[in-house]
Write a protein that holds these residues in place. Structure first.
Motif, mmCIF file in Angstrom:
data_model
loop_
_atom_site.group_PDB
_atom_site.id
_atom_site.type_symbol
_atom_site.label_atom_id
_atom_site.label_comp_id
_atom_site.label_asym_id
_atom_site.label_seq_id
_atom_site.Cartn_x
_atom_site.Cartn_y
_atom_site.Cartn_z
ATOM 1 N N SER B 1 0.849 -1.189 0.000
ATOM 2 C CA SER B 1 0.000 0.000 0.000
ATOM 3 C C SER B 1 0.890 1.246 0.000
ATOM 4 O O SER B 1 2.072 1.184 0.305
ATOM 5 N N GLN B 2 0.264 2.368 -0.341
ATOM 6 C CA GLN B 2 1.010 3.619 -0.379
ATOM 7 C C GLN B 2 1.572 3.962 0.993
ATOM 8 O O GLN B 2 0.926 3.759 1.998
ATOM 9 N N LYS B 3 2.800 4.490 0.985
ATOM 10 C CA LYS B 3 3.365 5.026 2.225
ATOM 11 C C LYS B 3 3.907 6.402 1.929
ATOM 12 O O LYS B 3 4.622 6.603 0.947
ATOM 13 N N ILE B 4 3.553 7.336 2.794
ATOM 14 C CA ILE B 4 4.035 8.715 2.657
ATOM 15 C C ILE B 4 4.787 9.077 3.925
ATOM 16 O O ILE B 4 4.304 8.832 5.027
ATOM 17 N N GLU B 5 5.960 9.665 3.759
ATOM 18 C CA GLU B 5 6.750 10.090 4.909
ATOM 19 C C GLU B 5 7.024 11.572 4.820
ATOM 20 O O GLU B 5 7.574 12.057 3.833
ATOM 21 N N GLN B 6 6.626 12.272 5.865
ATOM 22 C CA GLN B 6 6.997 13.672 6.022
ATOM 23 C C GLN B 6 7.771 13.770 7.330
ATOM 24 O O GLN B 6 7.490 13.039 8.285
ATOM 25 N N ASN B 7 8.695 14.689 7.396
ATOM 26 C CA ASN B 7 9.512 14.826 8.578
ATOM 27 C C ASN B 7 8.632 15.182 9.771
ATOM 28 O O ASN B 7 8.007 16.241 9.791
ATOM 29 N N SER B 8 8.562 14.299 10.728
ATOM 30 C CA SER B 8 7.679 14.534 11.867
ATOM 31 C C SER B 8 8.258 15.546 12.842
ATOM 32 O O SER B 8 7.546 16.076 13.692
ATOM 33 N N LEU B 21 10.391 21.762 2.944
ATOM 34 C CA LEU B 21 9.754 20.605 3.547
ATOM 35 C C LEU B 21 9.782 19.445 2.561
ATOM 36 O O LEU B 21 9.659 19.645 1.355
ATOM 37 N N THR B 22 9.906 18.230 3.096
ATOM 38 C CA THR B 22 10.090 17.051 2.257
ATOM 39 C C THR B 22 8.923 16.088 2.386
ATOM 40 O O THR B 22 8.385 15.888 3.478
ATOM 41 N N CYS B 23 8.566 15.506 1.263
ATOM 42 C CA CYS B 23 7.533 14.458 1.231
ATOM 43 C C CYS B 23 8.094 13.304 0.401
ATOM 44 O O CYS B 23 8.380 13.479 -0.787
ATOM 45 N N ASN B 24 8.291 12.169 1.041
ATOM 46 C CA ASN B 24 8.776 10.971 0.350
ATOM 47 C C ASN B 24 7.674 9.922 0.313
ATOM 48 O O ASN B 24 6.901 9.811 1.262
ATOM 49 N N TYR B 25 7.621 9.153 -0.757
ATOM 50 C CA TYR B 25 6.586 8.136 -0.853
ATOM 51 C C TYR B 25 7.171 6.844 -1.421
ATOM 52 O O TYR B 25 8.204 6.849 -2.090
ATOM 53 N N THR B 26 6.527 5.743 -1.106
ATOM 54 C CA THR B 26 6.974 4.432 -1.572
ATOM 55 C C THR B 26 5.770 3.616 -2.011
ATOM 56 O O THR B 26 4.621 3.962 -1.716
ATOM 57 N N ASN B 27 6.056 2.548 -2.717
ATOM 58 C CA ASN B 27 5.053 1.572 -3.132
ATOM 59 C C ASN B 27 3.997 2.144 -4.057
ATOM 60 O O ASN B 27 2.890 1.627 -4.126
ATOM 61 N N TYR B 28 4.342 3.201 -4.758
ATOM 62 C CA TYR B 28 3.331 3.804 -5.620
ATOM 63 C C TYR B 28 3.973 4.814 -6.549
ATOM 64 O O TYR B 28 5.041 5.344 -6.259
ATOM 65 N N SER B 29 3.329 5.071 -7.668
ATOM 66 C CA SER B 29 3.740 6.135 -8.584
ATOM 67 C C SER B 29 2.536 7.030 -8.823
ATOM 68 O O SER B 29 1.711 6.760 -9.705
ATOM 69 N N PRO B 30 2.378 8.085 -8.047
ATOM 70 C CA PRO B 30 1.191 8.931 -8.166
ATOM 71 C C PRO B 30 1.193 9.739 -9.454
ATOM 72 O O PRO B 30 2.238 10.110 -9.978
ATOM 73 N N LYS B 71 11.099 9.632 -6.017
ATOM 74 C CA LYS B 71 9.831 9.481 -5.285
ATOM 75 C C LYS B 71 9.768 10.496 -4.147
ATOM 76 O O LYS B 71 9.551 10.162 -2.964
ATOM 77 N N GLN B 72 9.936 11.755 -4.541
ATOM 78 C CA GLN B 72 10.018 12.809 -3.535
ATOM 79 C C GLN B 72 9.450 14.110 -4.086
ATOM 80 O O GLN B 72 9.618 14.444 -5.263
ATOM 81 N N GLY B 95 -4.771 6.673 -7.672
ATOM 82 C CA GLY B 95 -4.844 5.915 -8.908
ATOM 83 C C GLY B 95 -6.239 5.771 -9.479
ATOM 84 O O GLY B 95 -6.723 4.661 -9.653
ATOM 85 N N GLY B 96 -6.889 6.872 -9.790
ATOM 86 C CA GLY B 96 -8.184 6.812 -10.432
ATOM 87 C C GLY B 96 -9.343 6.862 -9.465
ATOM 88 O O GLY B 96 -10.463 7.201 -9.839
ATOM 89 N N ARG B 97 -9.103 6.512 -8.214
ATOM 90 C CA ARG B 97 -10.151 6.677 -7.210
ATOM 91 C C ARG B 97 -10.130 8.139 -6.773
ATOM 92 O O ARG B 97 -9.087 8.755 -6.672
ATOM 93 N N ARG B 98 -11.293 8.684 -6.495
ATOM 94 C CA ARG B 98 -11.382 10.114 -6.211
ATOM 95 C C ARG B 98 -11.064 10.388 -4.740
ATOM 96 O O ARG B 98 -11.830 11.016 -4.042
ATOM 97 N N ALA B 99 -9.934 9.903 -4.305
ATOM 98 C CA ALA B 99 -9.550 10.078 -2.910
ATOM 99 C C ALA B 99 -8.049 10.306 -2.845
ATOM 100 O O ALA B 99 -7.321 10.046 -3.805
ATOM 101 N N LEU B 100 -7.586 10.828 -1.723
ATOM 102 C CA LEU B 100 -6.179 11.122 -1.501
ATOM 103 C C LEU B 100 -5.685 10.365 -0.279
ATOM 104 O O LEU B 100 -6.460 10.049 0.628
ATOM 105 N N THR B 101 -4.377 10.108 -0.266
ATOM 106 C CA THR B 101 -3.702 9.625 0.943
ATOM 107 C C THR B 101 -2.836 10.757 1.453
ATOM 108 O O THR B 101 -1.998 11.274 0.708
ATOM 109 N N PHE B 102 -3.047 11.148 2.702
ATOM 110 C CA PHE B 102 -2.317 12.268 3.295
ATOM 111 C C PHE B 102 -1.139 11.775 4.127
ATOM 112 O O PHE B 102 -1.222 10.736 4.801
ATOM 113 N N GLY B 103 -0.047 12.553 4.088
ATOM 114 C CA GLY B 103 1.027 12.350 5.034
ATOM 115 C C GLY B 103 0.651 12.919 6.385
ATOM 116 O O GLY B 103 -0.377 13.577 6.532
#
Lengths: 113, 112
Positions: B1-8, B21-30, B71-72, B95-103
């Motif tokens: 599944s998608q993973k998003i990392e922002q500096n906590s 500010l940095t946003c890194n993601y894995t397991n996906y190509s948005p 992926k950043q 990916g085509g679904r009308r929703a977002l994954t937030f960090g």
């Protein structure tokens, strides 16, 4: 212009009580609608989204449910609240098929005692 | 599944400097990525959207870059002001679904 209304702003409920949070959007038609929950200091967890009346997608299995009885109305419900349901609940809308910004309400702070 | 990392960790900078500010993601190509600002006790507010075929997007003092190889995404605020202090969230499409994954967001504090 479009506006989104969410109420109440704060709510304190005992464990085991029911819940109903309402969200309405004005100034647009056939919006995509979303319910999120945000724990303190955490990101947004998508709970439900809807692309049309009566169409609900559930993201996380839990004791919450959502309904969309009208085009611009989205309701979040529970029959029996748990302590873990405490949090900041946000409603949002977006237009179109995808890659559109989401517009958020001001949220409901829910505390379960 | 998608993973998003922002500096906590909170980012503290002096007024007038550039915040990055940095946003890194894995397991996906948005196909696209969005940035939002959230003030305490309020809902997030949309700032910028960048598509996968766009390297950079600007809006006033804001600049977003999108590196699909790394992926950043980087989010820059130039000439930062104390009023820029807030939490900044990145979000990916699904990916085509009308929703977002937030960090989980990065809190920015600009010191006067």
């Amino acid at each position: 212009s479009q506006t989104i209304h969410q109420w109440p702003a704060t709510l304190v409920q005992p464990v085991g009580s029911p819940l109903s949070l309402e969200c309405t959007v004005e100034g647009t038609s056939n919006p995509n609608l979303y319910w999120y929950r945000q724990a303190a200091g955490r990101g947004l967890q998508l709970l439900f989204y809807s692309v049309g009346i009566g169409q609900i997608s559930s993201e996380v299995p839990q004791n919450l449910s959502a309904s969309r009885p009208q085009d611009r109305q989205f309701i979040l419900s529970s029959k029996k609240l748990l302590l873990s349901d405490s949090g900041f609940y946000l409603c949002a809308w977006s237009a179109g098929q995808g890659n559109q910004p989401q517009h958020f309400g001001d949220g409901t702070r829910l505390s379960i005692l | 599944s998608q993973k998003i990392e922002q500096n906590s960790e909170a980012l503290n900078i002096q007024e007038g400097k550039t915040a990055t500010l940095t946003c890194n993601y894995t397991n996906y190509s948005p196909a696209y990525l969005q940035w939002y600002r959230q003030d305490p006790g309020r809902g997030p507010v949309f700032l910028l959207l960048i598509r996968e075929n766009e390297k950079e997007k600007r809006k006033e003092r804001l600049k977003v870059t999108f590196d699909t190889t790394l992926k950043q995404s980087l989010f820059h605020i130039t000439a930062s002001q104390p009023a820029d202090s807030a939490t900044y969230l990145c979000a990916l499409d699904r990916g085509g679904r009308r929703a977002l994954t937030f960090g989980s967001g990065t809190r920015l504090q600009v010191q006067p």
